[in-house]
Enzyme design. Structure first.
Site, PDB file in Angstrom:
ATOM      1  N   MET A 117       0.856  -1.200   0.000  1.00 22.42           N
ATOM      2  CA  MET A 117       0.000   0.000   0.000  1.00 22.42           C
ATOM      3  C   MET A 117       0.882   1.237   0.000  1.00 22.42           C
ATOM      4  O   MET A 117       1.694   1.429   0.900  1.00 22.42           O
ATOM      5  CB  MET A 117      -0.901   0.017   1.231  1.00 22.42           C
ATOM      6  CG  MET A 117      -1.800  -1.201   1.301  1.00 22.42           C
ATOM      7  SD  MET A 117      -2.768  -1.218   2.811  1.00 22.42           S
ATOM      8  CE  MET A 117      -3.915   0.090   2.488  1.00 22.42           C
ATOM      9  N   GLU A 354      -7.251   0.472   6.832  1.00 23.19           N
ATOM     10  CA  GLU A 354      -7.138  -0.268   5.585  1.00 23.19           C
ATOM     11  C   GLU A 354      -7.950  -1.546   5.710  1.00 23.19           C
ATOM     12  O   GLU A 354      -7.957  -2.185   6.773  1.00 23.19           O
ATOM     13  CB  GLU A 354      -5.664  -0.559   5.249  1.00 23.19           C
ATOM     14  CG  GLU A 354      -5.145  -1.830   5.837  1.00 23.19           C
ATOM     15  CD  GLU A 354      -3.633  -2.046   5.638  1.00 23.19           C
ATOM     16  OE1 GLU A 354      -2.848  -1.099   5.742  1.00 23.19           O
ATOM     17  OE2 GLU A 354      -3.263  -3.204   5.401  1.00 23.19           O
ATOM     18  N   HIS A 439       4.358  -0.705  11.339  1.00 22.91           N
ATOM     19  CA  HIS A 439       4.823   0.613  10.886  1.00 22.91           C
ATOM     20  C   HIS A 439       5.641   1.338  11.950  1.00 22.91           C
ATOM     21  O   HIS A 439       5.277   2.438  12.373  1.00 22.91           O
ATOM     22  CB  HIS A 439       3.631   1.513  10.537  1.00 22.91           C
ATOM     23  CG  HIS A 439       2.706   0.982   9.492  1.00 22.91           C
ATOM     24  ND1 HIS A 439       1.442   1.510   9.278  1.00 22.91           N
ATOM     25  CD2 HIS A 439       2.864   0.015   8.568  1.00 22.91           C
ATOM     26  CE1 HIS A 439       0.860   0.865   8.281  1.00 22.91           C
ATOM     27  NE2 HIS A 439       1.691  -0.062   7.836  1.00 22.91           N
ATOM     28  N   ASN A 477      -0.099   4.489   5.720  1.00 21.59           N
ATOM     29  CA  ASN A 477       1.024   3.540   5.631  1.00 21.59           C
ATOM     30  C   ASN A 477       2.282   4.318   5.230  1.00 21.59           C
ATOM     31  O   ASN A 477       2.231   5.163   4.341  1.00 21.59           O
ATOM     32  CB  ASN A 477       0.709   2.467   4.605  1.00 21.59           C
ATOM     33  CG  ASN A 477      -0.700   1.944   4.761  1.00 21.59           C
ATOM     34  OD1 ASN A 477      -1.651   2.718   4.690  1.00 21.59           O
ATOM     35  ND2 ASN A 477      -0.849   0.680   4.983  1.00 21.59           N
ATOM     36  N   PHE A 479       5.607   3.841   3.837  1.00 20.45           N
ATOM     37  CA  PHE A 479       6.836   3.729   3.031  1.00 20.45           C
ATOM     38  C   PHE A 479       7.000   4.800   1.965  1.00 20.45           C
ATOM     39  O   PHE A 479       8.123   5.144   1.611  1.00 20.45           O
ATOM     40  CB  PHE A 479       7.076   2.304   2.522  1.00 20.45           C
ATOM     41  CG  PHE A 479       6.254   1.790   1.366  1.00 20.45           C
ATOM     42  CD1 PHE A 479       6.266   2.395   0.128  1.00 20.45           C
ATOM     43  CD2 PHE A 479       5.513   0.623   1.523  1.00 20.45           C
ATOM     44  CE1 PHE A 479       5.533   1.876  -0.941  1.00 20.45           C
ATOM     45  CE2 PHE A 479       4.781   0.092   0.459  1.00 20.45           C
ATOM     46  CZ  PHE A 479       4.784   0.727  -0.778  1.00 20.45           C
TER      47      PHE A 479
HETATM   48  P1  FAD Z   1      13.267  -1.299   6.589  1.00 22.36           P
HETATM   49  O1  FAD Z   1      12.498  -1.451   5.343  1.00 22.36           O
HETATM   50  O2  FAD Z   1      12.771  -1.985   7.822  1.00 22.36           O
HETATM   51  O3  FAD Z   1      14.746  -1.830   6.260  1.00 22.36           O
HETATM   52  C1  FAD Z   1      15.724  -2.001   7.232  1.00 22.36           C
HETATM   53  C2  FAD Z   1      16.698  -3.079   6.744  1.00 22.36           C
HETATM   54  O4  FAD Z   1      17.843  -3.061   7.568  1.00 22.36           O
HETATM   55  C3  FAD Z   1      16.159  -4.497   6.813  1.00 22.36           C
HETATM   56  O5  FAD Z   1      16.380  -5.131   5.571  1.00 22.36           O
HETATM   57  C4  FAD Z   1      16.964  -5.156   7.923  1.00 22.36           C
HETATM   58  O6  FAD Z   1      17.203  -6.538   7.685  1.00 22.36           O
HETATM   59  C5  FAD Z   1      18.254  -4.378   7.874  1.00 22.36           C
HETATM   60  N1  FAD Z   1      18.971  -4.291   9.145  1.00 22.36           N
HETATM   61  C6  FAD Z   1      18.473  -3.981  10.358  1.00 22.36           C
HETATM   62  N2  FAD Z   1      19.445  -3.919  11.276  1.00 22.36           N
HETATM   63  C7  FAD Z   1      20.603  -4.196  10.630  1.00 22.36           C
HETATM   64  C8  FAD Z   1      21.956  -4.285  11.045  1.00 22.36           C
HETATM   65  N3  FAD Z   1      22.333  -4.034  12.318  1.00 22.36           N
HETATM   66  N4  FAD Z   1      22.891  -4.646  10.128  1.00 22.36           N
HETATM   67  C9  FAD Z   1      22.550  -4.886   8.831  1.00 22.36           C
HETATM   68  N5  FAD Z   1      21.263  -4.806   8.389  1.00 22.36           N
HETATM   69  C10 FAD Z   1      20.312  -4.446   9.276  1.00 22.36           C
HETATM   70  N6  FAD Z   1       4.155   0.205   4.744  1.00 22.36           N
HETATM   71  C11 FAD Z   1       3.428   0.781   3.770  1.00 22.36           C
HETATM   72  O7  FAD Z   1       3.628   1.957   3.446  1.00 22.36           O
HETATM   73  N7  FAD Z   1       2.446   0.073   3.129  1.00 22.36           N
HETATM   74  C12 FAD Z   1       2.145  -1.229   3.455  1.00 22.36           C
HETATM   75  O8  FAD Z   1       1.272  -1.854   2.838  1.00 22.36           O
HETATM   76  C13 FAD Z   1       2.893  -1.838   4.504  1.00 22.36           C
HETATM   77  N8  FAD Z   1       2.616  -3.101   4.908  1.00 22.36           N
HETATM   78  C14 FAD Z   1       3.440  -3.707   5.822  1.00 22.36           C
HETATM   79  C15 FAD Z   1       3.222  -5.040   6.159  1.00 22.36           C
HETATM   80  C16 FAD Z   1       4.111  -5.694   6.993  1.00 22.36           C
HETATM   81  C17 FAD Z   1       3.877  -7.126   7.361  1.00 22.36           C
HETATM   82  C18 FAD Z   1       5.245  -5.011   7.515  1.00 22.36           C
HETATM   83  C19 FAD Z   1       6.228  -5.701   8.412  1.00 22.36           C
HETATM   84  C20 FAD Z   1       5.444  -3.672   7.202  1.00 22.36           C
HETATM   85  C21 FAD Z   1       4.554  -3.011   6.366  1.00 22.36           C
HETATM   86  N9  FAD Z   1       4.749  -1.682   6.016  1.00 22.36           N
HETATM   87  C22 FAD Z   1       3.943  -1.087   5.092  1.00 22.36           C
HETATM   88  C23 FAD Z   1       5.818  -0.876   6.634  1.00 22.36           C
HETATM   89  C24 FAD Z   1       7.023  -0.650   5.711  1.00 22.36           C
HETATM   90  O9  FAD Z   1       7.452  -1.856   5.133  1.00 22.36           O
HETATM   91  C25 FAD Z   1       8.133  -0.005   6.558  1.00 22.36           C
HETATM   92  O10 FAD Z   1       7.646   1.226   7.038  1.00 22.36           O
HETATM   93  C26 FAD Z   1       9.404   0.231   5.771  1.00 22.36           C
HETATM   94  O11 FAD Z   1       9.917  -0.967   5.246  1.00 22.36           O
HETATM   95  C27 FAD Z   1      10.459   0.899   6.647  1.00 22.36           C
HETATM   96  O12 FAD Z   1      11.525   1.313   5.819  1.00 22.36           O
HETATM   97  P2  FAD Z   1      12.942   1.620   6.447  1.00 22.36           P
HETATM   98  O13 FAD Z   1      13.812   2.133   5.370  1.00 22.36           O
HETATM   99  O14 FAD Z   1      12.749   2.454   7.670  1.00 22.36           O
HETATM  100  O15 FAD Z   1      13.517   0.209   6.983  1.00 22.36           O
END
Ligand code: FAD
Length: 500
Positions: A117, A354, A439, A477, A479
């Site tokens: 989403m 949602e 989230h 949401n 992202f």
């Molecule tokens: P993330 O995407 O969490 O990426 C962080 C990365 O860092 C990960 O790959 C992790 O493995 C890595 N990492 C962590 N610590 C370390 C470390 N110490 N060393 C090396 N690597 C590390 N959002 C939406 O907008 N729409 C949706 O429909 C939606 N649905 C979701 C459904 C689910 C089940 C989940 C779990 C989340 C959902 N989200 C959704 C939320 C969205 O995916 C997150 O907000 C987003 O991914 C966060 O982005 P980010 O860049 O902060 O970190």
């Protein structure tokens, strides 16, 4: 050759990390992209698939768990959990005393496991949450850039009218009876692929239980967008299955990272340290918090702002399900949500719910929702030295304002339709699952823990680029906002020559 000669590390390959990798590489910089999870694009298929569906989980489904664990833990008293082998699976849980934060692991981070989403927040709410950011610039430049690079598109009427969205149609009609409007939710799922799935022309994916443990076909996750573009430059070196365990500032101003590489079964393959001049922190709200809290506790980073660890929130997330009596919602449910009940006015009672599938493969006569609320409370990260673990003070009392807002909306819908809450789905017989979040947001808020471009105060050359920058909630949401904010920040950092 590197325009600067500087060694750059990006920690984490979710939205923030992928944007940084792509834009740094396009500007001519080389960087190591360090990711604790798998490179799923290079994983050999098992029975023709890389990722597993909800009803047939394996060691690939969850991050080192011996059983599956989803927010709807039982149905009619029967546990939904299934035994699996432990391995470096795609969906992880970060556990705190009263909060389970679900996260994605692997190249692509949360994009591998999320619901696709892709929602741009209301501008008025964005301005409330991040007044330190120029909203005009965000809505003219960075949100459009993020939407286009992520391949965001609205659902097609053809799919909305199909049996796969019967559950959405019922929820929509019942919301309307209570006076609520529903709005379409754009997605990064490829709607034309979904139409072909429905027609039986291609392997079923989002229409066949491929959601929480990854998606094999239709979802345009980051490996198909930002990371693909980043890797195509040849300047980004992914270092996968490698966790950054420590971050230390050296006397010459560079940073030493401690790295631990594991294999799929979790055996430690190697540990080493590496030195970088610039570090992009994109490990997600919890991953980034763990590195910063640990570094402060061990004294390997000092002089950070007291704002580090503050203003965390679950984006007001709650899951709630209504039992509709004799009204079926269909056992053929698309796993990609396409609409939401929109009861959002920026006030304290605001709810964006949602309409979520309940992908159990059976008729459940249930409307399920993942609600986003305008909860005013914050959690704070800390460090427990005795167990060497990250802590988070979040509990039901903090979740309560969000529950009250969601309950007001759902009570009205129940009254208008003669329906009731399901108490058999969530832990402790709760009607509102307030103990988990998809989230997580906050912990290193933009302009407070960092400067206005994301550079960590007290740690020059360390840039926060992920969901940590957003204080606690964003109304939808998250992202698209995380992506757009990363686009803005990397632009500013490149213009200020902070990697040079
Ligand atoms: P993330 O995407 O969490 O990426 C962080 C990365 O860092 C990960 O790959 C992790 O493995 C890595 N990492 C962590 N610590 C370390 C470390 N110490 N060393 C090396 N690597 C590390 N959002 C939406 O907008 N729409 C949706 O429909 C939606 N649905 C979701 C459904 C689910 C089940 C989940 C779990 C989340 C959902 N989200 C959704 C939320 C969205 O995916 C997150 O907000 C987003 O991914 C966060 O982005 P980010 O860049 O902060 O970190």
């Amino acid at each position: 050759a590197q325009p600067s000669g500087r060694r750059i590390a990006i920690i984490g390959s979710g939205y923030g990390g992928a944007v940084a990798a792509r834009r740094l590489a396009e500007a001519g910089y080389s960087a190591d992209l360090i990711e604790m999870g798998m490179d799923w694009e290079r994983a050999a298929p098992v029975n023709g698939s890389v990722f597993t569906k909800m009803t047939a989980p394996s060691a690939r489904s969850m991050w080192f768990q011996d059983h599956t664990e989803v927010p709807f833990s039982t149905i009619l008293g029967i546990p939904t959990s299934m035994p699996i082998k432990k391995g470096a699976g795609a969906l992880g849980i970060e556990r705190f005393a009263h909060m389970k934060v679900y996260v994605g692991h692997g190249l692509g981070g949360g994009s591998l496991v999320n619901g696709a989403m892709a929602v741009t927040p209301r501008r008025s709410f964005f301005e409330q949450v991040l007044p330190q950011v120029d909203a005009e610039e965000m809505y003219a430049t960075y949100f459009p850039r993020a939407n286009s690079a992520l391949h965001v598109a609205p659902p097609t009427q053809q799919m909305l009218d199909s049996k796969w969205y019967g559950f959405t149609k019922v929820a929509r009609e019942q919301a309307a009876r209570a006076g609520f409007t529903t709005t379409q939710v754009p997605s990064v799922y490829d709607w034309s692929y979904m139409a072909q799935e429905a027609a039986g022309e291609v392997p079923k994916s989002g229409l066949d239980q491929e959601i929480l443990y990854g998606n094999n076909h239709g979802k345009q996750d980051l490996t198909k967008t930002y990371l693909k573009a980043a890797l195509a430059t040849g300047r980004i070196t992914p270092i996968v299955m490698t966790e950054v365990t420590d971050l230390a500032r050296r006397s010459d101003g560079s940073y030493r990272l401690s790295l631990r590489t594991i294999n799929f079964d979790g055996d430690v393959v190697s540990t080493r340290t590496a030195v970088y001049d610039r570090v992009v922190l994109a490990a997600g709200s919890v991953g980034t918090a763990r590195l910063l809290q640990r570094a402060q506790a061990l004294g390997t980073l000092s002089g950070l702002s007291p704002a580090v660890g503050q203003q965390w929130g679950p984006n007001g997330n709650l899951m709630v399900a209504r039992y509709l009596g004799l009204t079926p919602t269909g056992f053929s449910q698309s796993c990609m949500p396409a609409m939401g009940v929109n009861a959002w006015d920026d006030g304290p009672g605001s709810v964006f719910a949602e309409i979520a599938p309940l992908p159990l493969g059976i008729e459940t006569f249930t409307s399920n929702y993942l609600a986003v609320t305008n909860n005013p409370n914050f959690g704070t990260f800390g460090w427990d030295s005795s167990s060497a673990s990250l802590t988070l003070d979040w509990d039901s009392a903090k979740a309560a304002p969000g529950v009250a807002a969601a309950k007001a909306v759902m009570d009205k819908i129940n009254r208008a339709n003669g329906t009731c809450y399901r108490h058999d789905l969530f832990e402790g017989g709760k009607a509102f699952a307030d103990y988990f979040s998809y989230h997580p947001l906050g912990g290193a808020v933009l302009g407070e823990a960092t400067d206005l471009s994301g550079e960590l105060k007290g740690a020059p050359g360390v840039f926060v680029m992920d969901g940590s920058l957003i204080p606690a909630k964003i109304g939808v949401n998250p992202f698209v906002t995380i992506t757009a904010l990363a686009e803005r920040n990397i632009d500013r950092l490149l213009a200020a020559k902070r990697f040079a």
